[in-house]
Design an enzyme around this catalytic site. Structure first.
Site, PDB file in Angstrom:
ATOM      1  N   SER A 247     -58.567  71.257   4.683  1.00  0.00           N
ATOM      2  CA  SER A 247     -57.248  71.848   4.430  1.00  0.00           C
ATOM      3  C   SER A 247     -57.131  73.118   5.258  1.00  0.00           C
ATOM      4  CB  SER A 247     -57.141  72.211   2.934  1.00  0.00           C
ATOM      5  OG  SER A 247     -56.011  73.018   2.685  1.00  0.00           O
TER       6      SER A 247
ATOM      7  N   TYR B 278     -60.439  75.249  -5.292  1.00  0.00           N
ATOM      8  CA  TYR B 278     -59.998  74.421  -4.158  1.00  0.00           C
ATOM      9  C   TYR B 278     -60.458  75.047  -2.851  1.00  0.00           C
ATOM     10  CZ  TYR B 278     -56.637  71.595  -1.432  1.00  0.00           C
ATOM     11  OH  TYR B 278     -56.042  70.718  -0.551  1.00  0.00           O
TER      12      TYR B 278
HETATM   13  P1  NAD Z   1     -52.750  62.731  -3.793  1.00  0.00           P
HETATM   14  O1  NAD Z   1     -52.786  63.251  -5.179  1.00  0.00           O
HETATM   15  O2  NAD Z   1     -51.592  61.940  -3.338  1.00  0.00           O
HETATM   16  O3  NAD Z   1     -54.045  61.923  -3.457  1.00  0.00           O
HETATM   17  C1  NAD Z   1     -55.288  62.231  -3.981  1.00  0.00           C
HETATM   18  C2  NAD Z   1     -56.075  60.964  -4.041  1.00  0.00           C
HETATM   19  O4  NAD Z   1     -57.364  61.242  -4.617  1.00  0.00           O
HETATM   20  C3  NAD Z   1     -55.410  59.909  -4.918  1.00  0.00           C
HETATM   21  O5  NAD Z   1     -55.566  58.638  -4.338  1.00  0.00           O
HETATM   22  C4  NAD Z   1     -56.186  60.012  -6.210  1.00  0.00           C
HETATM   23  O6  NAD Z   1     -56.167  58.809  -6.942  1.00  0.00           O
HETATM   24  C5  NAD Z   1     -57.566  60.317  -5.660  1.00  0.00           C
HETATM   25  N1  NAD Z   1     -58.465  60.866  -6.664  1.00  0.00           N
HETATM   26  C6  NAD Z   1     -58.271  61.909  -7.493  1.00  0.00           C
HETATM   27  N2  NAD Z   1     -59.323  62.037  -8.318  1.00  0.00           N
HETATM   28  C7  NAD Z   1     -60.193  61.062  -7.986  1.00  0.00           C
HETATM   29  C8  NAD Z   1     -61.445  60.655  -8.491  1.00  0.00           C
HETATM   30  N3  NAD Z   1     -62.037  61.284  -9.502  1.00  0.00           N
HETATM   31  N4  NAD Z   1     -62.059  59.589  -7.925  1.00  0.00           N
HETATM   32  C9  NAD Z   1     -61.446  58.910  -6.908  1.00  0.00           C
HETATM   33  N5  NAD Z   1     -60.272  59.244  -6.402  1.00  0.00           N
HETATM   34  C10 NAD Z   1     -59.649  60.310  -6.933  1.00  0.00           C
HETATM   35  O7  NAD Z   1     -52.924  64.028  -2.856  1.00  0.00           O
HETATM   36  P2  NAD Z   1     -52.995  64.202  -1.264  1.00  0.00           P
HETATM   37  O8  NAD Z   1     -52.117  65.351  -0.953  1.00  0.00           O
HETATM   38  O9  NAD Z   1     -52.803  62.923  -0.563  1.00  0.00           O
HETATM   39  O10 NAD Z   1     -54.486  64.728  -1.083  1.00  0.00           O
HETATM   40  C11 NAD Z   1     -55.444  64.028  -0.337  1.00  0.00           C
HETATM   41  C12 NAD Z   1     -56.422  65.029   0.266  1.00  0.00           C
HETATM   42  O11 NAD Z   1     -55.731  65.847   1.201  1.00  0.00           O
HETATM   43  C13 NAD Z   1     -57.055  65.974  -0.754  1.00  0.00           C
HETATM   44  O12 NAD Z   1     -58.406  66.177  -0.438  1.00  0.00           O
HETATM   45  C14 NAD Z   1     -56.261  67.253  -0.556  1.00  0.00           C
HETATM   46  O13 NAD Z   1     -56.985  68.387  -0.926  1.00  0.00           O
HETATM   47  C15 NAD Z   1     -56.014  67.205   0.940  1.00  0.00           C
HETATM   48  N6  NAD Z   1     -54.907  68.046   1.393  1.00  0.00           N
HETATM   49  C16 NAD Z   1     -53.634  67.808   0.987  1.00  0.00           C
HETATM   50  C17 NAD Z   1     -52.630  68.619   1.468  1.00  0.00           C
HETATM   51  C18 NAD Z   1     -51.215  68.387   1.094  1.00  0.00           C
HETATM   52  O14 NAD Z   1     -50.356  69.216   1.441  1.00  0.00           O
HETATM   53  N7  NAD Z   1     -50.863  67.304   0.436  1.00  0.00           N
HETATM   54  C19 NAD Z   1     -52.906  69.680   2.324  1.00  0.00           C
HETATM   55  C20 NAD Z   1     -54.222  69.894   2.710  1.00  0.00           C
HETATM   56  C21 NAD Z   1     -55.216  69.065   2.246  1.00  0.00           C
END
Ligand code: NAD
Length: 257
Positions: free
Chosen positions: A139, A152
């Site tokens: 991130s 986080y």
């Molecule tokens: P999201 O909530 O759409 O996806 C998260 C995924 O992780 C989902 O598929 C969920 O089912 C899965 N998950 C959660 N707990 C779990 C567990 N215990 N076991 C297995 N799977 C699990 O969110 P996202 O935004 O797509 O996030 C995905 C990644 O991207 C994360 O690591 C997040 O920190 C990172 N990220 C997101 C953003 C953003 O702006 N959305 C920015 C930077 C980094």
């Protein structure tokens, strides 16, 4: 860019960025293994849609990324793991002196420890196959901090550090390890933060998006899951064979400020 014949395991991929990456991997020809902690019909439907539309093999495997043994079992069940995308992640926002211990533990387990377990299980397979790519979804918060996101930010800085170590341990092998550092991407994880942020700042949705959420994102646009998928595919390409142990920001200029 062809990833024909490769197998990509993407943790946390039944929604958001993980699902977007799975689609782009499949469009590039890789067989994909989707994952989350649920085992619903919709999870398996996602895999079938990817297989039907792209012609690759796609499976969904349930495994809870907060549990080390299940992380390792996911890789074992996948059978092949040429490409490992450590993407599963959760968020909780609170001042550090009020941060619930169970939330701290869950964030560190899912956002950081899971990548240790999956990488440890996948590297021997990559070595056997003579090729491998580890792509960790960190991130902008793996490179900078914000208040109220202690767990986080600790986890994301941790995964950036672990990425460098994996790269050094595999430096003389045809294996690379890199981290993608997205800024804000509009996914369920971000969507869920909007109502609380609206309350906190007493603002409407659009104002919160532009002036609070994208305050540090100079482009004033969310990144898309397709763009993140494209970046992951690039890191798996031959052009990226000498890119290892580094971070690629997809953040509209956030970390340039
Ligand atoms: P999201 O909530 O759409 O996806 C998260 C995924 O992780 C989902 O598929 C969920 O089912 C899965 N998950 C959660 N707990 C779990 C567990 N215990 N076991 C297995 N799977 C699990 O969110 P996202 O935004 O797509 O996030 C995905 C990644 O991207 C994360 O690591 C997040 O920190 C990172 N990220 C997101 C953003 C953003 O702006 N959305 C920015 C930077 C980094």
């Amino acid at each position: 860019m062809s990833l024909n014949g490769k197998t990509a395991v993407i943790t946390g991929s039944n929604s958001g960025i993980g699902l977007g990456i799975a689609w782009e991997m499949a469009r590039a020809g890789a067989n994909v293994v989707l994952n989350s902690f649920t085992d619903n019909e919709e999870d398996h439907v996602l895999a079938r849609q990817i297989a039907d539309e792209t012609g690759v093999s796609a499976r969904y495997i349930k495994a809870d990324m907060s549990k080390g043994a299940e992380c390792r079992a996911l890789i074992g069940q996948a059978g092949d793991c040429d490409i490992l995308i450590n993407n599963a992640g959760i968020q909780h926002v609170a001042p550090i002196d009020q941060f619930p211990v169970e939330k701290w533990d869950a964030i560190i387990a899912i956002n950081l420890n899971s990548a240790f377990h999956t990488t440890a299980a996948a590297l021997p397979m990559m070595r056997k196959a003579g090729w491998g790519r580890v792509v960790n979804i960190a991130s902008a918060h793996g490179l900078t901090a914000s208040p109220y996101k202690a767990a986080y930010i600790a986890a994301k800085h941790g995964i950036v550090g672990m990425t460098k170590t994996v790269a050094l341990e595999t430096a003389e092998e045809p294996i690379t390890a890199n981290a993608i550092c997205p800024g804000y991407v509009l996914t369920p994880l971000v969507e869920a933060q909007i109502p609380d942020t609206m309350k906190e700042y007493d603002m409407g949705r659009e104002e919160v998006i532009r002036n609070v959420m994208l305050a540090r994102q100079p482009s004033k646009e969310f990144a898309t899951v397709e763009q993140l998928g494209g970046t992951a595919v690039f890191l798996c390409s031959d052009a990226a064979a000498q890119i290892t142990g580094t971070t690629i920001s997809v953040d509209g200029g956030w970390t340039a400020l």
